[in-house]
Design an enzyme around this catalytic site. Structure first.
Site, PDB file in Angstrom:
ATOM      1  N   ASP A   1      14.413  31.578  19.807  1.00  0.00           N
ATOM      2  CA  ASP A   1      13.095  31.290  20.376  1.00  0.00           C
ATOM      3  C   ASP A   1      12.741  32.339  21.428  1.00  0.00           C
ATOM      4  O   ASP A   1      13.262  32.304  22.539  1.00  0.00           O
ATOM      5  CB  ASP A   1      13.112  29.878  20.993  1.00  0.00           C
TER       6      ASP A   1
ATOM      7  N   GLU B   1      25.426  59.005  34.813  1.00  0.00           N
ATOM      8  CA  GLU B   1      26.445  58.915  35.863  1.00  0.00           C
ATOM      9  C   GLU B   1      26.113  57.675  36.670  1.00  0.00           C
ATOM     10  O   GLU B   1      25.191  57.692  37.473  1.00  0.00           O
ATOM     11  CB  GLU B   1      26.379  60.129  36.785  1.00  0.00           C
TER      12      GLU B   1
ATOM     13  N   GLU C   1      33.044  56.934  45.440  1.00  0.00           N
ATOM     14  CA  GLU C   1      31.825  57.632  45.857  1.00  0.00           C
ATOM     15  C   GLU C   1      31.736  57.742  47.379  1.00  0.00           C
ATOM     16  O   GLU C   1      32.664  57.406  48.098  1.00  0.00           O
ATOM     17  CB  GLU C   1      30.594  56.944  45.270  1.00  0.00           C
TER      18      GLU C   1
ATOM     19  N   HIS D   1      22.148  59.058  37.635  1.00  0.00           N
ATOM     20  CA  HIS D   1      21.610  60.337  37.171  1.00  0.00           C
ATOM     21  C   HIS D   1      21.604  60.332  35.650  1.00  0.00           C
ATOM     22  O   HIS D   1      22.550  59.868  35.034  1.00  0.00           O
ATOM     23  CB  HIS D   1      22.486  61.508  37.648  1.00  0.00           C
TER      24      HIS D   1
ATOM     25  N   ARG E   1      21.496  71.124  44.714  1.00  0.00           N
ATOM     26  CA  ARG E   1      21.952  69.859  44.140  1.00  0.00           C
ATOM     27  C   ARG E   1      21.010  68.688  44.408  1.00  0.00           C
ATOM     28  O   ARG E   1      21.138  67.648  43.796  1.00  0.00           O
ATOM     29  CB  ARG E   1      23.328  69.473  44.717  1.00  0.00           C
TER      30      ARG E   1
ATOM     31  N   GLU F   1      19.150  67.411  34.459  1.00  0.00           N
ATOM     32  CA  GLU F   1      19.621  66.193  35.125  1.00  0.00           C
ATOM     33  C   GLU F   1      18.488  65.595  35.957  1.00  0.00           C
ATOM     34  O   GLU F   1      18.002  66.226  36.891  1.00  0.00           O
ATOM     35  CB  GLU F   1      20.815  66.513  36.033  1.00  0.00           C
TER      36      GLU F   1
ATOM     37  N   ARG G   1      17.522  62.895  38.662  1.00  0.00           N
ATOM     38  CA  ARG G   1      18.363  62.244  39.666  1.00  0.00           C
ATOM     39  C   ARG G   1      17.755  60.999  40.310  1.00  0.00           C
ATOM     40  O   ARG G   1      18.394  60.369  41.129  1.00  0.00           O
ATOM     41  CB  ARG G   1      18.752  63.278  40.732  1.00  0.00           C
TER      42      ARG G   1
HETATM   43  P1  ADP Z   1      27.485  66.104  38.271  1.00  0.00           P
HETATM   44  O1  ADP Z   1      27.666  67.601  38.309  1.00  0.00           O
HETATM   45  O2  ADP Z   1      26.093  65.693  38.574  1.00  0.00           O
HETATM   46  O3  ADP Z   1      28.517  65.333  39.097  1.00  0.00           O
HETATM   47  P2  ADP Z   1      28.966  65.121  36.045  1.00  0.00           P
HETATM   48  O4  ADP Z   1      29.830  66.238  35.574  1.00  0.00           O
HETATM   49  O5  ADP Z   1      29.572  64.037  36.883  1.00  0.00           O
HETATM   50  O6  ADP Z   1      27.694  65.747  36.740  1.00  0.00           O
HETATM   51  O7  ADP Z   1      28.287  64.373  34.803  1.00  0.00           O
HETATM   52  C1  ADP Z   1      27.843  65.063  33.752  1.00  0.00           C
HETATM   53  C2  ADP Z   1      27.295  64.130  32.691  1.00  0.00           C
HETATM   54  O8  ADP Z   1      26.494  64.948  31.842  1.00  0.00           O
HETATM   55  C3  ADP Z   1      28.371  63.509  31.818  1.00  0.00           C
HETATM   56  O9  ADP Z   1      28.014  62.212  31.419  1.00  0.00           O
HETATM   57  C4  ADP Z   1      28.378  64.475  30.627  1.00  0.00           C
HETATM   58  O10 ADP Z   1      28.896  63.907  29.434  1.00  0.00           O
HETATM   59  C5  ADP Z   1      26.904  64.771  30.497  1.00  0.00           C
HETATM   60  N1  ADP Z   1      26.594  65.954  29.685  1.00  0.00           N
HETATM   61  C6  ADP Z   1      27.315  67.073  29.490  1.00  0.00           C
HETATM   62  N2  ADP Z   1      26.706  67.900  28.603  1.00  0.00           N
HETATM   63  C7  ADP Z   1      25.554  67.268  28.220  1.00  0.00           C
HETATM   64  C8  ADP Z   1      24.487  67.590  27.316  1.00  0.00           C
HETATM   65  N3  ADP Z   1      24.449  68.721  26.618  1.00  0.00           N
HETATM   66  N4  ADP Z   1      23.484  66.690  27.192  1.00  0.00           N
HETATM   67  C9  ADP Z   1      23.474  65.542  27.881  1.00  0.00           C
HETATM   68  N5  ADP Z   1      24.444  65.194  28.734  1.00  0.00           N
HETATM   69  C10 ADP Z   1      25.479  66.032  28.917  1.00  0.00           C
HETATM   70 MG    MG Z   2      24.900  64.114  38.937  1.00  0.00          MG
HETATM   71 MG    MG Z   3      28.249  61.966  40.984  1.00  0.00          MG
END
Ligand code: ADP
Ligand code: MG
Ligand code: MG
Length: 442
Positions: free
Chosen positions: A52, A130, A187, A243, A314, A331, A333
């Site tokens: 439902d 993330e 974190e 992120h 960043r 990315e 954020r």
């Molecule tokens: P940060 O540098 O912000 O801490 P992380 O290394 O912690 O980033 O996280 C990177 C994220 O991006 C992971 O989930 C990773 O699998 C993802 N990632 C890596 N390559 C790609 C891609 N080509 N497309 C989408 N996501 C990706």
């Molecule tokens: Mg990040």
């Molecule tokens: Mg992080």
């Protein structure tokens, strides 16, 4: 697909499954279940299980409330934390109407529709989230608190890190469910954690985010802790974000990379970034859906406030991590873990595709700290702010034809009206802050 109907029937027997949860999410991203016993599995696989829809907020009116669940066979998985005899399995489902057409109020359908549009242009989308969260103590009645005994910080190790055992258990459970965990660490704030899993195709990743949150909450409880994805549970410390790393593939190749560009990015990547920037204000009510989300988006805690991008810095809204080749990605954020992952990915993809289709020029990158710029400098460089609160975000969404098309008018109407109600209810509260600042003084 990975599995056929026969595969699932066999697995249910082999795994000694007693209960099956047919899962879907409402428009706010909350996981819903219809539980069946294994005797009903064939009926379920034939798309004959009904529920439902009017009992689910924002879903359907009474007159049109019969909904059917169409399981996605490839999402079959058992829950490792449940008894190993008489196991519990789940299947993630699409929601259909009695006439056999997809229900417009199903967020998974909204994402599938956006992905189909990308497919027409030759693209598939990859997303890597993330996800941050807090692990707090529970009180003597088992109720959640915002208390923690730990004082650990970024990348600290035990014994300072009280959540370490719980986090290890979460990672192991997720791995048993087929997740590839890339990183897990403490974190910035006390009791705050992050677990990252490997990127994958967008629909799969959205399903995985829902599963991830269920696992984190369930395992935390087993350790006598409460996991929360609330974006800003505590004043004065960092909040929790999610992120979103995004890239597009064509013929198995990441098309955001281009070695000949000075930043190593392709024209499509620049257009994609421009599309997100163009629509960001209209999308924020989806990526940051709670009153509380906007208490994370304030200066001083690594959260973005301005609509800008950078490949060096960043801290801006859109960051281009240094990885190139297959790891080339955009990315975003601002999203937090309370966003509905299906809708968040759908609107980001639609915005990016719009940028590509219209070949939108990307504004210049901002590689200096935006917080050091004066209001005048921000104005001349056309640097806008994200919506300041849920009201601004919801108004921006309400006025957007782009958003109406992206999420469909069914979700558009219900979502914006629910969010405005949420805001109105919030502003009528008399808060602790008001009592402590006004009661004795006036
Ligand atoms: P940060 O540098 O912000 O801490 P992380 O290394 O912690 O980033 O996280 C990177 C994220 O991006 C992971 O989930 C990773 O699998 C993802 N990632 C890596 N390559 C790609 C891609 N080509 N497309 C989408 N996501 C990706
Ligand atoms: Mg990040
Ligand atoms: Mg992080």
């Amino acid at each position: 697909g990975k599995y056929t109907k026969e595969d699932i029937l066999k697995k249910v027997k082999e795994d000694d499954v007693e209960f099956i949860r047919l899962q879907f999410t409402d428009i706010f991203g909350d996981l819903k279940n219809v539980a069946i016993t294994s005797s009903q599995i064939e009926k379920a696989l034939d798309n004959k299980i009904m529920f439902d829809g009017s009992s689910i907020e924002g879903f359907a009116r009474i007159e049109e409330s019969d909904m059917y669940l169409y399981p996605d066979y490839d999402t079959y998985e058992t829950f490792p934390w449940r008894p190993q005899q008489g196991k519990v399995a789940r299947l993630i489902c699409d929601v259909y109407k009695p006439d056999g057409t997809p229900f417009e109020g199903d967020p998974r359908y909204v994402l599938k529709r956006a992905l189909a549009e990308a497919k027409e242009m030759g693209y598939t989308m990859n997303v890597g989230p993330e996800c941050e969260f807090f692990l707090f103590q529970t009180d003597e009645n088992g109720m959640p608190t915002t208390n923690t005994y730990e004082r650990a910080s970024y990348f600290d190790l035990g014994p300072l890190d009280f959540g370490e055992n719980a986090r290890r258990d979460m990672v192991l459970t997720l791995e048993q469910m087929g997740f590839e965990i890339e990183a897990s660490h403490h974190e910035v704030a006390p009791a705050q954690h992050e677990i990252d899993f490997k990127y994958g195709e967008a629909l799969r990743t959205a399903d995985n985010i829902e599963t991830f949150k269920l696992v984190v909450k369930t395992i935390a409880k087993r350790h006598g802790l409460c996991a929360t994805f609330m974006p800003k549970p505590k004043y004065g410390v960092c909040g929790s974000g999610m992120h979103m790393n995004m890239s597009l593939q064509k013929d198995g190749k990441n098309i955001f990379a281009d070695e000949n560009d000075k930043l190593g990015l392709s024209q499509e990547a620049y257009w994609f970034i421009a599309g997100i920037m163009e629509h960001m204000k209209e999308m924020t009510a989806i990526t940051n859906p709670l009153v509380n989300s906007y208490k994370r988006l304030v200066p001083g805690y690594e959260a973005p406030i301005y609509i800008a991008w950078s490949a060096k810095n960043r801290s801006p809204l859109i960051r281009i991590p240094s990885a190139r080749g297959a790891g080339t990605r955009v990315e975003l954020r601002c999203p937090d873990p309370t966003a509905n992952p299906y809708l968040a990915m759908a609107v980001c993809l639609k915005a990016g595709l719009d940028g590509i289709k219209r070949q939108l020029p990307v504004p210049p990158s901002v590689d200096t700290n935006i917080f050091n710029l004066t209001a005048e400098e921000k104005k001349t460089r056309h640097i806008h702010s994200l919506p300041a609160n849920l009201r601004e975000a919801t108004l921006a969404m309400s006025e957007s034809d782009f958003m109406k098309e992206a999420v469909g008018s069914h979700i558009f109407e219900r979502y914006t009206s629910a969010k405005m109600d949420e805001w109105n209810e919030y502003t009528r509260q008399v808060t602790d802050w008001e009592i402590s600042n006004y009661l004795y003084k006036v």
